[in-house]
Design an enzyme around this catalytic site. Structure first.
Site, PDB file in Angstrom:
ATOM      1  N   SER A 116      42.902  22.866  46.720  1.00 51.72           N
ATOM      2  CA  SER A 116      42.126  22.330  47.854  1.00 51.72           C
ATOM      3  C   SER A 116      42.502  20.868  48.057  1.00 51.72           C
ATOM      4  O   SER A 116      42.959  20.203  47.118  1.00 51.72           O
ATOM      5  CB  SER A 116      40.623  22.425  47.546  1.00 51.72           C
ATOM      6  OG  SER A 116      39.882  21.648  48.462  1.00 51.72           O
ATOM      7  N   TYR A 146      33.770  21.127  41.777  1.00 50.31           N
ATOM      8  CA  TYR A 146      34.773  21.884  42.546  1.00 50.31           C
ATOM      9  C   TYR A 146      36.114  21.132  42.540  1.00 50.31           C
ATOM     10  O   TYR A 146      37.174  21.736  42.333  1.00 50.31           O
ATOM     11  CB  TYR A 146      34.256  22.065  43.967  1.00 50.31           C
ATOM     12  CG  TYR A 146      35.158  22.834  44.906  1.00 50.31           C
ATOM     13  CD1 TYR A 146      35.428  24.186  44.710  1.00 50.31           C
ATOM     14  CD2 TYR A 146      35.730  22.204  46.017  1.00 50.31           C
ATOM     15  CE1 TYR A 146      36.239  24.891  45.584  1.00 50.31           C
ATOM     16  CE2 TYR A 146      36.539  22.908  46.899  1.00 50.31           C
ATOM     17  CZ  TYR A 146      36.794  24.244  46.679  1.00 50.31           C
ATOM     18  OH  TYR A 146      37.604  24.941  47.545  1.00 50.31           O
TER      19      TYR A 146
HETATM   20  N1  NAD Z   1      37.468  27.380  53.346  1.00 50.72           N
HETATM   21  C1  NAD Z   1      37.945  26.193  53.057  1.00 50.72           C
HETATM   22  O1  NAD Z   1      37.761  25.236  53.802  1.00 50.72           O
HETATM   23  C2  NAD Z   1      38.744  25.987  51.806  1.00 50.72           C
HETATM   24  C3  NAD Z   1      39.359  24.745  51.623  1.00 50.72           C
HETATM   25  C4  NAD Z   1      40.121  24.524  50.484  1.00 50.72           C
HETATM   26  C5  NAD Z   1      40.272  25.536  49.542  1.00 50.72           C
HETATM   27  N2  NAD Z   1      39.648  26.730  49.738  1.00 50.72           N
HETATM   28  C6  NAD Z   1      39.844  27.762  48.726  1.00 50.72           C
HETATM   29  O2  NAD Z   1      40.378  28.908  49.334  1.00 50.72           O
HETATM   30  C7  NAD Z   1      39.966  30.061  48.589  1.00 50.72           C
HETATM   31  C8  NAD Z   1      39.310  31.059  49.518  1.00 50.72           C
HETATM   32  O3  NAD Z   1      38.185  30.430  50.111  1.00 50.72           O
HETATM   33  P1  NAD Z   1      37.457  31.025  51.411  1.00 50.72           P
HETATM   34  O4  NAD Z   1      37.079  29.865  52.247  1.00 50.72           O
HETATM   35  O5  NAD Z   1      38.239  32.125  51.989  1.00 50.72           O
HETATM   36  O6  NAD Z   1      36.133  31.564  50.723  1.00 50.72           O
HETATM   37  P2  NAD Z   1      35.259  32.864  50.990  1.00 50.72           P
HETATM   38  O7  NAD Z   1      33.997  32.601  50.279  1.00 50.72           O
HETATM   39  O8  NAD Z   1      35.257  33.186  52.449  1.00 50.72           O
HETATM   40  O9  NAD Z   1      36.094  34.001  50.241  1.00 50.72           O
HETATM   41  C9  NAD Z   1      36.233  33.991  48.847  1.00 50.72           C
HETATM   42  C10 NAD Z   1      36.481  35.403  48.373  1.00 50.72           C
HETATM   43  O10 NAD Z   1      36.589  35.339  46.949  1.00 50.72           O
HETATM   44  C11 NAD Z   1      35.794  36.366  46.406  1.00 50.72           C
HETATM   45  N3  NAD Z   1      35.348  35.991  45.066  1.00 50.72           N
HETATM   46  C12 NAD Z   1      34.425  35.046  44.732  1.00 50.72           C
HETATM   47  N4  NAD Z   1      34.263  35.014  43.410  1.00 50.72           N
HETATM   48  C13 NAD Z   1      35.107  35.948  42.896  1.00 50.72           C
HETATM   49  C14 NAD Z   1      35.376  36.402  41.593  1.00 50.72           C
HETATM   50  N5  NAD Z   1      34.730  35.895  40.517  1.00 50.72           N
HETATM   51  N6  NAD Z   1      36.311  37.368  41.429  1.00 50.72           N
HETATM   52  C15 NAD Z   1      36.937  37.903  42.496  1.00 50.72           C
HETATM   53  N7  NAD Z   1      36.716  37.530  43.753  1.00 50.72           N
HETATM   54  C16 NAD Z   1      35.793  36.559  43.952  1.00 50.72           C
HETATM   55  C17 NAD Z   1      34.639  36.569  47.369  1.00 50.72           C
HETATM   56  O11 NAD Z   1      34.057  37.855  47.224  1.00 50.72           O
HETATM   57  C18 NAD Z   1      35.322  36.364  48.704  1.00 50.72           C
HETATM   58  O12 NAD Z   1      35.846  37.581  49.210  1.00 50.72           O
HETATM   59  C19 NAD Z   1      39.022  29.550  47.497  1.00 50.72           C
HETATM   60  O13 NAD Z   1      39.746  29.382  46.292  1.00 50.72           O
HETATM   61  C20 NAD Z   1      38.583  28.213  48.025  1.00 50.72           C
HETATM   62  O14 NAD Z   1      38.187  27.336  47.002  1.00 50.72           O
HETATM   63  C21 NAD Z   1      38.896  26.984  50.850  1.00 50.72           C
END
Ligand code: NAD
Length: 258
Positions: free
Chosen positions: A147, A160
């Protein structure tokens, strides 16, 4: 011919958000099979499952595997499922949780442990299981989702941020360790991407962060899951065959404008 042609990929956290977009992008880019590993097959946004969307939009085989990435046995089983389809070529460690958006002084031990277990241990378990099966084949590509918070300070994100910094650091270390075995390891740093994770953010929901953000992002918009998925597909496939130990920042320039 696509540079993911015939490859077998495993994407964690692929039932929704960025992981779902990555799974679909890899499938549309020619992957032979995509394993969707998540806690649940149902997307948090509602609608069709990722496996159904893959079947509708590509010729790739799609397989859902229930997997909690904080449990190493379940991660090993998910990698085994990919192996049973013909051998794991690509692993994307995407599953992650943001945890409480609170000051560190207000966060208890359990909340800290939960974020570190999913984000750090989950990524390490995935890299380890993948490396064990990729090593005998002498090839493979791993992409870990970090991130922008790993690159710069932001209030109420310390746990985080620590976890995502660790994801990037592990990726760099593993690129050195696994490169001689033909395995590449890279990371991506998404900025503010529109998913369930960000719309649940209290400040974003209230509009305060969202409004300021579009002004602070040089490209003047928040990102989409597809923006991240395209960068991941490049790092996952053979077009980036001489790229390892690096990271792509997918944030519309946000981290340069802080
Ligand atoms: N959305 C953002 O702005 C953003 C920014 C930087 C990084 N990220 C990273 O991108 C990745 C995806 O984020 P997102 O925004 O799509 O989130 P989201 O919450 O929409 O999706 C996350 C997915 O991970 C699954 N998940 C959660 N815990 C889990 C576990 N213990 N085992 C297996 N699956 C699990 C959830 O069921 C969900 O389907 C994450 O690692 C997040 O930290 C997101």
């Amino acid at each position: 011919m696509s540079r993911l042609e015939g490859k077998i990929a495993l994407v964690t956290g692929a039932s929704s958000g960025i992981g779902r977009a990555i799974a679909l992008e890899l499938a549309r880019s020619g992957a032979a099979a995509v394993v969707v590993a998540d806690l649940s097959d149902g997307p948090r946004e509602g609608g069709r499952s990722t496996t159904a969307l893959i079947a509708e939009s590509s010729d790739a085989e799609a397989l859902f595997v229930h997997c909690d990435v904080s449990d190493s046995a379940q991660v090993t089983a998910a990698v085994g499922a990919a192996e049973s389809l013909g051998g794991l070529d690509v692993l994307v460690n995407n599953a992650g949780i943001v945890g409480p958006g609170s000051r560190l002084t207000e966060i208890d031990d359990d909340a800290i442990d939960a974020v570190l277990r999913v984000n750090i241990c989950g990524t390490l378990y995935g890299c380890r299981a993948a490396a064990r099966v990729m090593t005998p084949r002498g090839s493979g590509s791993i992409v870990n989702v970090s991130s922008v918070v790993a690159l710069g300070g932001s209030s109420r994100t310390s746990v985080y941020a620590a976890s995502k910094g660790a994801v990037a650091a592990a990726s760099y270390a593993l690129s050195a360790e696994l490169g001689p075995r033909g395995i590449r390891v890279n990371a991506v740093h998404p900025g503010m991407i529109q998913t369930a994770m960000t719309t649940q953010d209290q400040q974003l929901a209230a509009g305060t962060v969202g409004e300021t953000l579009s002004v602070r992002v040089p490209l003047r918009r928040t990102g989409t899951p597809d923006d991240v998925a395209k960068a991941v597909a490049f790092l996952a496939g053979d077009d980036s065959g001489y790229v390892t130990g690096t990271s792509a920042v997918v944030d519309g320039g946000w981290s340069r404008a802080l």
